[in-house]
Design a protein around this motif. Structure first.
Motif, short mmCIF file in Angstrom:
data_model
loop_
_atom_site.label_atom_id
_atom_site.label_comp_id
_atom_site.label_asym_id
_atom_site.label_seq_id
_atom_site.Cartn_x
_atom_site.Cartn_y
_atom_site.Cartn_z
N SER A 134 -42.13 -28.38 -68.12
CA SER A 134 -42.53 -27.71 -66.85
C SER A 134 -43.72 -26.97 -66.92
O SER A 134 -44.34 -26.79 -65.99
N ASN A 185 -43.19 -28.74 -73.49
CA ASN A 185 -42.36 -28.29 -72.43
C ASN A 185 -42.83 -28.73 -70.95
O ASN A 185 -43.83 -28.67 -70.83
N GLU A 244 -45.09 -33.18 -62.54
CA GLU A 244 -44.00 -34.44 -62.99
C GLU A 244 -44.79 -35.54 -63.09
O GLU A 244 -44.45 -36.44 -64.09
#
Length: 162
Positions: free
Chosen positions: A124, A122, A128
């Motif tokens: 998130s 995942n 980044e």
């Protein structure tokens, strides 16, 4: 050991290291397509002997929940690590789990050596930059972020330390 078992264990390790907890990680030894380990011995190669005890603690926590899996953590010095890893890649004998540096990532990902973890990560959950460092040229995620380097430089304008 199939690629889903390796992926499942890799995700478990990274999640444990990043979140600092084991709750919700792994599958309790189901051996299903969700990446849970069924049985076998895994080799986990790292380059920092100072982190070996911590990695062993994570491995022990995993094997406690998955008793049919054993994990041997091996530490090799930084300089030897890359020679050993390249030799293992060349001879198709890579360890099941290993640390990767962003400077080396493309060499392994772009040559089809690393498993695609895109479907089980995942993005998130990570910064980044951390996710970008785990991606190959094709945009697939080939690793699970473990650390985030932070470098600080201090400057004493008074210059009264020697």
């Amino acid at each position: 050991m199939n690629k889903w078992v390796k992926k499942g264990v890799s995700v478990f390790f990274a999640a444990s290291m990043v979140m600092g907890c084991l709750a919700g990680c792994g599958s309790g030894g189901s051996g299903g397509s969700d990446g849970g380990a069924k049985s076998g011995k895994l080799i986990f190669l790292i380059w920092d002997s100072g982190q070996k005890a911590g990695m062993e603690a994570i491995a022990d926590a995993y094997t406690e929940k998955n008793p049919d899996v054993s994990i041997e953590v091996q530490a090799t010095g930084w300089d030897e690590y890359w020679t050993k890893l390249e030799g293992a890649a060349t001879s198709n004998t890579l360890p099941d789990i290993f640390w990767m540096h962003s400077n080396q990532m493309f060499k392994y990902a772009d040559n089809g050596i690393l498993a695609d973890c895109s479907e089980i990560i995942n993005e998130s959950d990570y910064s980044e930059i951390a996710v970008a460092n785990a991606k190959g040229s094709d945009g697939k995620v080939y690793g699970v972020p473990k650390d985030k380097d932070t470098i600080a430089f201090l400057y004493n304008k008074r210059n009264d330390f020697k």
